[in-house]
Design a protein around this motif. Structure first.
Motif, PDB file in Angstrom:
ATOM      1  N   VAL A  39      67.488  76.823  88.218  1.00 33.61           N
ATOM      2  CA  VAL A  39      66.018  75.717  88.853  1.00 33.61           C
ATOM      3  C   VAL A  39      66.927  74.873  89.821  1.00 33.61           C
ATOM      4  O   VAL A  39      66.789  75.363  91.489  1.00 33.61           O
ATOM      5  CB  VAL A  39      65.279  74.907  88.127  1.00 33.61           C
ATOM      6  CG1 VAL A  39      64.160  74.424  89.310  1.00 33.61           C
ATOM      7  CG2 VAL A  39      64.436  76.346  86.944  1.00 33.61           C
ATOM      8  N   ILE A  59      59.933  80.420  94.401  1.00 36.50           N
ATOM      9  CA  ILE A  59      60.850  79.439  92.970  1.00 36.50           C
ATOM     10  C   ILE A  59      59.299  79.295  92.093  1.00 36.50           C
ATOM     11  O   ILE A  59      59.431  79.534  91.055  1.00 36.50           O
ATOM     12  CB  ILE A  59      61.880  78.328  93.767  1.00 36.50           C
ATOM     13  CG1 ILE A  59      63.157  78.733  93.899  1.00 36.50           C
ATOM     14  CG2 ILE A  59      61.983  77.455  92.419  1.00 36.50           C
ATOM     15  CD1 ILE A  59      64.707  77.508  94.904  1.00 36.50           C
ATOM     16  N   THR A  60      58.673  78.218  92.965  1.00 36.45           N
ATOM     17  CA  THR A  60      57.620  76.866  92.643  1.00 36.45           C
ATOM     18  C   THR A  60      56.584  78.296  91.921  1.00 36.45           C
ATOM     19  O   THR A  60      55.879  78.301  90.837  1.00 36.45           O
ATOM     20  CB  THR A  60      57.094  75.949  93.531  1.00 36.45           C
ATOM     21  OG1 THR A  60      56.362  76.594  94.311  1.00 36.45           O
ATOM     22  CG2 THR A  60      57.901  74.932  93.619  1.00 36.45           C
ATOM     23  N   ALA A  63      58.619  81.596  90.119  1.00 33.82           N
ATOM     24  CA  ALA A  63      59.347  81.702  89.107  1.00 33.82           C
ATOM     25  C   ALA A  63      58.554  80.831  88.000  1.00 33.82           C
ATOM     26  O   ALA A  63      58.764  80.281  86.082  1.00 33.82           O
ATOM     27  CB  ALA A  63      60.671  80.281  89.290  1.00 33.82           C
ATOM     28  N   VAL A  75      62.043  68.725  89.263  1.00 29.80           N
ATOM     29  CA  VAL A  75      62.954  68.973  89.114  1.00 29.80           C
ATOM     30  C   VAL A  75      63.941  67.816  88.663  1.00 29.80           C
ATOM     31  O   VAL A  75      64.926  68.032  88.512  1.00 29.80           O
ATOM     32  CB  VAL A  75      63.061  70.570  89.301  1.00 29.80           C
ATOM     33  CG1 VAL A  75      64.699  71.207  90.045  1.00 29.80           C
ATOM     34  CG2 VAL A  75      62.590  71.771  89.001  1.00 29.80           C
TER      35      VAL A  75
END
Length: 80
Positions: A39, A59-60, A63, A75
């Motif tokens: 990540v 990504i947010t 994922a 993160v």
């Protein structure tokens, strides 16, 4: 069996690489994961890219980090 994706495969999945998405589609969602390091690497790459907002959204959202946190921590908190 649990599959832990490395950064290259996670990035390929986020970019909808046909061979990767085809293989992942054969697995149960709970059988696939990735480490916090992956990540972090994905976030680093997204922030260095030319399409920062688009890549961070992949990504947010894609994922599974819808609220941008893991167990209530960002993160950045985890990596600190």
């Amino acid at each position: 069996m649990i599959y832990v994706l490395d950064t290259n495969i996670a990035a390929a999945a986020l970019n909808l690489h046909p061979a990767v998405t085809s293989r992942l589609a054969q697995l149960a969602p709970n059988d696939v994961g990735f480490s916090l390091i992956v990540v972090g690497e994905l976030l680093y790459g997204a922030r260095k890219s030319q399409r920062v907002a688009e890549n961070l959204a992949k990504i947010t959202n894609d994922a599974g980090l819808e609220d941008g946190t893991i167990d209530g921590l960002t993160v950045e908190d985890w990596l600190a």
